[in-house]
Design a protein around this motif. Structure first.
Motif, short mmCIF file in Angstrom:
data_model
loop_
_atom_site.label_atom_id
_atom_site.label_comp_id
_atom_site.label_asym_id
_atom_site.label_seq_id
_atom_site.Cartn_x
_atom_site.Cartn_y
_atom_site.Cartn_z
N VAL A 465 47.70 11.60 13.04
CA VAL A 465 47.51 10.80 14.00
C VAL A 465 48.50 9.50 14.17
O VAL A 465 48.48 8.71 13.17
CB VAL A 465 46.25 10.33 14.15
CG1 VAL A 465 45.65 9.31 15.52
CG2 VAL A 465 45.00 11.38 14.54
N ASN A 467 49.12 6.41 16.38
CA ASN A 467 48.63 5.60 17.60
C ASN A 467 49.53 4.14 17.78
O ASN A 467 49.13 3.45 18.40
CB ASN A 467 47.20 5.09 17.15
CG ASN A 467 46.21 6.13 17.64
OD1 ASN A 467 46.48 7.30 18.11
ND2 ASN A 467 44.95 5.84 17.70
N ARG A 494 49.29 14.37 16.66
CA ARG A 494 48.81 13.81 17.84
C ARG A 494 48.88 12.36 18.10
O ARG A 494 49.10 11.52 16.83
CB ARG A 494 47.11 13.87 17.96
CG ARG A 494 46.79 15.45 18.06
CD ARG A 494 45.39 15.77 18.32
NE ARG A 494 44.97 15.41 19.59
CZ ARG A 494 43.46 15.31 20.06
NH1 ARG A 494 42.71 15.70 19.22
NH2 ARG A 494 43.25 14.98 21.29
N HIS A 495 49.37 11.97 19.17
CA HIS A 495 49.76 10.42 19.65
C HIS A 495 48.74 9.67 20.30
O HIS A 495 48.26 10.28 21.46
CB HIS A 495 50.97 10.53 20.23
CG HIS A 495 52.14 11.00 19.19
ND1 HIS A 495 52.78 10.30 18.14
CD2 HIS A 495 52.92 12.18 19.23
CE1 HIS A 495 53.53 11.19 17.67
NE2 HIS A 495 53.72 12.23 18.25
N LEU A 497 45.81 8.14 20.71
CA LEU A 497 44.34 8.81 20.96
C LEU A 497 43.44 7.78 21.45
O LEU A 497 43.39 6.48 21.09
CB LEU A 497 43.54 9.40 19.84
CG LEU A 497 44.57 10.71 19.18
CD1 LEU A 497 43.57 11.29 18.16
CD2 LEU A 497 44.93 11.88 20.26
N MET A 502 39.53 9.94 19.19
CA MET A 502 39.36 9.42 17.85
C MET A 502 37.95 9.95 17.24
O MET A 502 38.02 10.58 16.15
CB MET A 502 39.93 8.21 17.63
CG MET A 502 40.43 7.75 16.28
SD MET A 502 41.68 8.56 15.88
CE MET A 502 41.43 8.98 14.15
N VAL A 505 38.28 13.71 16.60
CA VAL A 505 38.79 13.90 15.51
C VAL A 505 38.30 13.60 14.28
O VAL A 505 38.14 14.58 13.16
CB VAL A 505 40.39 13.18 15.51
CG1 VAL A 505 40.91 13.06 14.06
CG2 VAL A 505 41.14 13.65 16.28
N TYR A 515 46.54 8.92 8.96
CA TYR A 515 46.57 8.04 10.35
C TYR A 515 47.55 7.05 10.09
O TYR A 515 47.74 6.38 9.15
CB TYR A 515 45.17 7.17 10.46
CG TYR A 515 45.22 6.23 11.22
CD1 TYR A 515 44.90 6.54 12.63
CD2 TYR A 515 45.33 4.85 10.93
CE1 TYR A 515 45.04 5.63 13.68
CE2 TYR A 515 45.25 4.18 12.09
CZ TYR A 515 45.19 4.28 13.36
OH TYR A 515 45.13 3.20 14.27
N CYS A 526 42.90 2.48 19.02
CA CYS A 526 43.11 3.48 19.86
C CYS A 526 43.80 3.13 21.39
O CYS A 526 44.19 1.77 21.44
CB CYS A 526 41.93 4.11 20.12
SG CYS A 526 40.91 4.81 18.73
#
Length: 715
Positions: A465, A467, A494-495, A497, A502, A505, A515, A526
């Motif tokens: 992830v 962010n 994933r970008h 979120l 989140m 997830v 992360y 987030c």
């Protein structure tokens, strides 16, 4: 059932999935097979699952040693290239991700290539395959009052888990997990927990600081622990004093006796040529020692002065500091089960903000550059605090908006402690406070090691992830996970979120969360707001994690308390570039089967900023198993134009704990060693190293700089 056995869909053979240990491997046959269930009693050694197939060959995709026993269990031979005439055989193949046994009636031959081990029968026959998970669970839970004398009775039962009192208990699979301990008003012992009565007694004053350092000894010696004034170990006719320094003397007794057991066990069921046995400077009658009862044998071991033994001993893997408080008693079985050296510090040095410490702890963002040393901030570099941190000293060094200038300071309620340095590879801390440079071990995480249980899928799931737009470079670590044959990964990136995404997830059963982003005292940043992982209503299913963000300790600690086994977090602000480097290193090591503690140990060798990170929870957590079982780090120094001086550090890892046999597939060092060990070979030809490095993705330090076996150039 913890083990599933299914026919392969695209090749001839079987897929074996151990749901407890999250391992999967393939066994190949010379024809398509339909596995039929068979009784576990068909095998000489205990197994968890057994099937029969019709085949003329069994092959596994790793180099292994094949051990052959007769129908009555007598050891006939072991090796990687030999033939046997027609008879009934029990055959073991080691190492494999589970214990693997075959039973059949036929003549056969064993052969190996640089990547496989194969057994060819003289003709097709029914072969019964048995598999046993390397997972170990306690036999039960001892309930005890927590005063020291009552606790001594409980600690005296830790050795009930040993499956033998012979030197073979130095093999991890013959030790078993100690029974658990929990506080209670009365002393109660489950029926299945019975003392072994080895004849060894450990006498210590009835205090926590005297009792805790001997828990590993009590377990490994199956010793009775009793109160007394002069600390000592004793048997019939001998005494070994634990004064004047009980922690040091207990550590010496553990290391010395374990080493001697590994040497003496070559006289028993596994008569292998052991490097440590061949190179010992001690002239002892190992055959006679092997046959002695444990107490008598231990007395003769400890009669040898430690300074005569010490030069031969490998660097021990783990030291655990257990604060001498009654609330830590439940951790003792886990510490003993890891054969950890144990210290019990009565006082601890607080680490105050005024100390600095030279590593960037407790400093604001304006102090990161000088603290990072070789990994200092470059022009326009930023840290992984909340978007918006700023620095009065250098406004361009920290990017974003909306956070005060003292964002890098430690939270006011954080109690950092500075444990005494250790001589071991790894260091864990049990008790109050956040330890610098040590694994903050927690009871809930260790219990989850036992509660791993069955999982619904056999693939290893990794979620990356990211962010923050400026950190997308680290998002490319997804390419480093799954670089394995024979291990199936599901990898997702994933970008940006949102909070809700989140939460979803974190609720999922992802094996590893990587992360990349910002964390501060409001939580994890987030796309729409911050998600505070300390919220009571947060559900966590993620097994392990790396929170590669500034000051992520509190958020990572919350993940462990709410369901994760363990993870890697930061204690201070971290600059983006070295954080990206560390993230890539951890990704490759976890992908290669390293546990959290050893992975961070390797990363610290390469990056000084690695000391800004610690492990929380169960530092022994892995997401998959290494191809060779143990964790291996290679060191190379150029010797001549076509040769290198080679050494390998081999660490206990997961089920391949201390005492595991290791045999490097390198002609210049092709012998048996016991783990932990350092293997050395001088003037190894480039061709030999190239072939060796093709077997597995390994970290390699070339002249003290980190490289990898799948990308290194030795020319």
């Amino acid at each position: 059932m913890s083990i599933d056995i299914d026919p392969l869909s695209e090749a001839a053979g079987l897929t074996v999935t151990d749901h407890i240990e999250n391992t999967q491997f393939e066994v190949y046959t010379d024809r398509s097979v339909d596995p039929r269930s068979r009784p576990e009693s068909a095998h000489y050694f205990p197994v968890d699952a057994s099937v029969a197939v019709e085949t003329a060959a069994i092959e596994i995709p790793r180099v292994a040693v094949v051990e052959t026993r007769s129908g009555d269990g007598s050891l006939l031979t072991r090796g990687d290239a030999y033939s046997m005439p027609t008879a009934t055989y029990h055959v073991g193949i080691d190492p494999a991700p589970t214990k693997l046994y075959l039973t059949f009636e036929s003549g056969f031959s064993v052969s190996t290539t640089e990547r496989t081990t194969r057994i060819d029968l003289d003709a097709a026959a029914e072969v019964t395959l048995g598999f046993r998970s390397l997972h170990q669970v306690p036999a039960g839970t001892i309930t005890t009052p927590t005063d020291p004398e009552s606790l001594m009775r409980a600690v005296s039962l830790l050795g009930s888990a040993l499956q033998t009192t012979s030197p073979e208990r130095s093999f991890p699979t013959l030790r078993g997990h100690p029974p658990l301990i929990e506080p209670g008003d009365e002393f109660r012992v489950p029926e299945r927990v019975e003392p072994l009565r080895s004849g060894v007694r450990i006498v210590v004053p009835p205090t926590y600081e005297s009792l805790y350092p001997v828990v590993s000894l009590a377990y490994y010696f199956a010793a009775e622990v009793v109160p007394g004034d002069a600390p000592r170990i004793e048997g019939d006719g001998w005494t070994y004093p634990l004064e004047p320094d009980i922690e040091r003397r207990a550590a010496e007794a553990l290391r010395q006796s374990f080493h001697f057991d590994c040497l003496a066990r070559t006289e028993g069921f596994y008569p292998v040529d052991l490097h440590e046995r061949e190179t010992t400077a001690l002239d002892l009658d190992w055959g006679r020692l092997y046959d002695l009862p444990l107490a008598e044998r231990l007395g003769e071991y400890l009669a040898v002065p430690f300074d005569r033994v010490e030069p031969e001993l490998p660097q021990w893997t783990l030291t655990t500091d257990v604060r001498p408080d009654p609330e830590n008693v439940e951790m003792l079985p886990f510490v003993a089960g890891e054969l950890s050296i144990v210290r019990s510090p009565e006082t601890v040095t607080p680490a105050a903000a005024s100390e600095g410490g030279g590593m960037g702890f407790f400093r604001g963002a304006d102090a990161i550059a000088p603290a990072a040393g070789a990994d200092a901030l470059g022009p326009g570099e930023f840290v992984r605090g909340a978007a918006g941190a700023s620095s009065e000293a250098d406004p361009g060094a920290v990017r974003g908006a909306g956070v005060t200038g003292d964002r890098g300071a430690v939270q006011a309620d954080t109690d950092f402690v500075r444990p005494e340095p250790v001589d071991t590879v790894e260091h864990a801390w049990v008790g109050d406070g956040v330890p610098l440079d040590a694994n903050k071990a927690t009871l809930d995480a260790y219990h989850r090691r036992l509660e791993a249980g069955a999982v619904e899928q056999s693939r290893i799931s990794v979620l990356v992830v990211c962010n923050d737009e400026q950190m997308r470079e680290e998002g490319a670590v997804a390419d480093l996970y799954g670089l394995r044959d024979m291990v199936q990964f599901d990898i997702e990136v994933r970008h940006d979120l949102t909070r809700d995404e989140m939460r979803e997830v974190l609720r999922s059963d992802v094996d590893f969360l990587h992360y990349v982003g910002h964390v501060d005292d409001r939580g994890m940043q987030c796309a729409d707001d911050y998600l505070d992982l300390t919220d009571d209503d947060l559900d966590v299913g993620v097994s392990a994690f790396l929170l590669n963000a500034c000051q992520s300790y509190r958020q990572g600690e919350a993940l462990v308390h709410r369901g994760s086994r363990g993870g890697i977090v930061t204690l201070s602000d971290v600059a983006n570039s070295p954080a990206t480097q560390l993230g890539r290193i951890i990704a490759r090591l976890m992908n290669s089967g390293f546990n959290l503690r050893t992975a961070l140990h390797v990363a610290k060798r390469e990056l000084i900023t690695g000391h800004q990170y610690i492990v929380v929870g169960d530092g022994g957590t892995t997401i998959c198993q290494s191809r060779s079982g143990s964790a291996v780090v290679i060191n190379l120094i150029k010797s001549e134009s076509t040769t290198w001086n080679f050494s390998a550090n081999i660490y206990p890892n997961g089920p391949y704990g201390a005492g595991t046999l290791a045999t490097p597939n390198l002609a210049s060092a092709r012998t048996n060693y016991y783990t932990p060990t350092d293997i050395e070979a001088d003037n190894v030809p480039v061709e030999e190293l190239t072939e060796f490095f093709s077997l597995e993705v390994l970290p390699i330090f070339v002249n003290d700089e980190l490289d990898w076996s799948d990308s290194i150039s030795l020319d």
